[in-house]
Design an enzyme around this catalytic site. Structure first.
Site, PDB file in Angstrom:
ATOM      1  N   GLU A 159      -5.606 -24.665  49.291  1.00 40.80           N
ATOM      2  CA  GLU A 159      -6.008 -23.413  48.318  1.00 40.80           C
ATOM      3  C   GLU A 159      -4.755 -22.542  48.872  1.00 40.80           C
ATOM      4  OE1 GLU A 159      -9.521 -22.339  47.048  1.00 40.80           O
ATOM      5  OE2 GLU A 159     -10.054 -24.395  46.196  1.00 40.80           O
ATOM      6  N   SER A 176      -5.981 -24.216  56.544  1.00 38.60           N
ATOM      7  CA  SER A 176      -6.736 -24.744  57.857  1.00 38.60           C
ATOM      8  C   SER A 176      -8.173 -24.723  57.776  1.00 38.60           C
ATOM      9  CB  SER A 176      -6.100 -24.142  59.089  1.00 38.60           C
ATOM     10  OG  SER A 176      -4.970 -24.149  59.413  1.00 38.60           O
ATOM     11  N   ARG A 179      -3.643 -39.016  58.357  1.00 44.35           N
ATOM     12  CA  ARG A 179      -3.111 -38.819  59.496  1.00 44.35           C
ATOM     13  C   ARG A 179      -2.590 -39.493  60.223  1.00 44.35           C
ATOM     14  NH1 ARG A 179      -7.689 -33.863  60.420  1.00 44.35           N
ATOM     15  NH2 ARG A 179      -6.732 -32.220  59.234  1.00 44.35           N
ATOM     16  N   ILE A 213      23.607 -34.549  70.140  1.00 42.38           N
ATOM     17  CA  ILE A 213      24.643 -35.321  70.614  1.00 42.38           C
ATOM     18  C   ILE A 213      25.681 -35.349  69.269  1.00 42.38           C
ATOM     19  CG2 ILE A 213      24.881 -37.751  70.743  1.00 42.38           C
ATOM     20  CD1 ILE A 213      22.321 -37.832  72.233  1.00 42.38           C
ATOM     21  N   GLY A 265      28.979 -30.869  65.718  1.00 40.74           N
ATOM     22  CA  GLY A 265      29.073 -30.643  64.428  1.00 40.74           C
ATOM     23  C   GLY A 265      28.613 -31.517  63.225  1.00 40.74           C
ATOM     24  N   GLU A 281      -1.317 -31.793  56.454  1.00 41.26           N
ATOM     25  CA  GLU A 281      -2.458 -32.707  57.237  1.00 41.26           C
ATOM     26  C   GLU A 281      -3.011 -32.172  58.455  1.00 41.26           C
ATOM     27  OE1 GLU A 281      -3.429 -35.574  55.495  1.00 41.26           O
ATOM     28  OE2 GLU A 281      -1.494 -35.418  54.073  1.00 41.26           O
ATOM     29  N   ASP A 296      -1.251 -26.761  65.743  1.00 43.24           N
ATOM     30  CA  ASP A 296      -2.110 -26.100  66.587  1.00 43.24           C
ATOM     31  C   ASP A 296      -3.776 -26.337  66.475  1.00 43.24           C
ATOM     32  OD1 ASP A 296      -0.061 -24.624  68.173  1.00 43.24           O
ATOM     33  OD2 ASP A 296      -0.041 -22.957  66.712  1.00 43.24           O
TER      34      ASP A 296
END
Length: 406
Positions: A154, A159, A265, A359, A362, A385, A389
């Site tokens: 929401e 979390s 997950r 690597i 640009g 999901e 942290d």
């Protein structure tokens, strides 16, 4: 503004061959069954044919390629672990993971769309629904005739989903649904939503809300810099009358949506490997072809260091997800184990994307290569999901027995 196309006539497919080669340094293929390898190969061929030629333009122009939805259905990407009697693939969890790996190798947004359909819509209907609900919705979701979404997060509760304000009131023959959900993949185009809301006693229940129900709307979220080939929106409920037949009867409480998130997950942990592989393979090819100081840049120590570290990290992620898939197949995988794989593999993918971009110099920031698109997409994957942290704290609780987030 997000654009939805029903057909690809406004897309100019890139005339560039997708020459991706999958790294397998520890011969993990020896651990796979023939069926699992066949599922991976068919998905890889599908991505090379249907997604790779159009995905850069879709991301650039913020286009959701809706015409691919039934094609993903034909592939069997929707509900691969759902029993065949309901239209699913009846596959094991490693096959499901390999499929998500290949889809996200193409694009995280495409994997998000398929993950939501499979793990967050079909899974709860199969797991928590009754037989009538399974037969009504699952076969059409499996083919892509119906597209679904999942409403938990929401505007003020991400979390901390237990704090949700979306609610239902028992009106006798139906429930009256009010509230809003935010950051919902597929919602603007979804035909139905699996929504989680509190009843009058504060108990969380799952409901199937169908498009067309009065008071139900799905505004699009605009101006995303990530997952631009996916479509994201809100779910808004203004006195929506939901028939009691649409309530998922076999489980309620916060544990029900959390089980769905575990399934999603798990798929993400495999998907992140696909994004990492694509960045690694792109950087490796480029380094072999790019000449500086009269020789390929692959001959320089710092480039070899980056490539060696990428391959090592990918191998670690492959082994982690394979073992997790084995535990899933045996019904032994825990939430904390899934959190570890999701968190670890996304961090690996993000680091590889950044090193691969360097690597390429640009050229790495241009749409000529997939790396910058993967980098932007992974900024969403690391958050949704369960944030990076929060998964760390889930592991911390497992280690110490002390919940740091409540």
């Amino acid at each position: 503004m997000a654009v939805v196309l029903e057909n690809p006539t406004h897309i100019s497919p890139r005339n560039v061959q997708d020459a991706f080669e999958s790294p397998d340094f520890y011969q993990i293929d020896d651990l796979l069954t023939e069926e699992q390898k066949l599922v991976r190969q068919s998905t890889r061929e599908f991505i090379k044919k249907e997604v790779s030629p159009i995905i850069e333009e879709c991301a650039d122009k913020n286009i959701f390629p809706k015409w691919l939805v039934p094609k993903f259905g034909e592939l069997g990407a929707f509900g691969p672990s759902i029993p065949e009697e309901y239209g699913g693939g009846g596959l094991d969890y490693i096959s499901y993971g390999l499929m998500m790996q290949e889809v996200e190798r193409g694009d995280s947004g495409m994997r998000s769309m398929t993950s939501v359909q499979s793990s967050l819509v079909m899974y709860p209907i199969y797991k928590f629904g009754n037989e009538e609900q399974r037969k009504k919705y699952l076969p059409k979701l499996a083919t892509g005739e119906l597209l679904g979404c999942f409403g938990l997060t929401e505007p003020n509760f991400g979390s901390n989903p237990s704090g949700m304000l979306t609610n239902i009131k028992d009106m006798g023959d139906y429930y009256l649904l009010n509230g809003a959900k935010m950051w919902i993949t597929n919602s603007p185009e979804a035909d139905l939503a699996v929504v989680w809301a509190k009843d009058e006693s504060g108990r969380i229940k799952g409901l199937i809300v169908e498009r067309g129900m009065a008071g139900f709307s799905t505004p699009t979220i605009h101006n995303k810099w990530s997952l631009r080939a996916s479509i994201t929106g809100e779910l808004v409920f203004d006195n929506v009358k939901v028939p009691k037949a649409n309530v998922l009867p076999n489980k309620d409480g916060l544990g029900a949506p959390m089980m769905c998130l575990d399934s999603a997950r798990y798929g993400i942990s495999w998907g992140a490997i696909g994004a990492a592989m694509d960045c690694y393979d792109t950087a490796r090819r480029y380094a072999m072809e790019r000449i500086q100081f009269d020789k390929p840049i692959a001959s320089f120590q710092l480039i070899q260091k980056k490539l060696a570290e990428m391959l090592t990290a990918i191998t670690q992620a492959q082994l982690l997800s394979w073992r997790l898939g084995t535990l899933m197949n045996e019904g032994k995988a825990t939430t904390a184990q899934i959190s570890m794989a999701k968190r670890n593999n996304i961090e690996i993918a993000m680091n590889i994307a950044r090193e691969a971009r360097q690597i390429l110099g640009g050229m790495g920031i241009t749409g000529e290569y997939s790396i910058m698109r993967h980098m932007m997409n992974l900024e969403s994957v690391v958050t949704y999901e369960g944030t990076h942290d929060i998964h760390l704290l889930i592991l911390g609780k497992e280690i110490t027995g002390i919940p740091a987030f409540s």
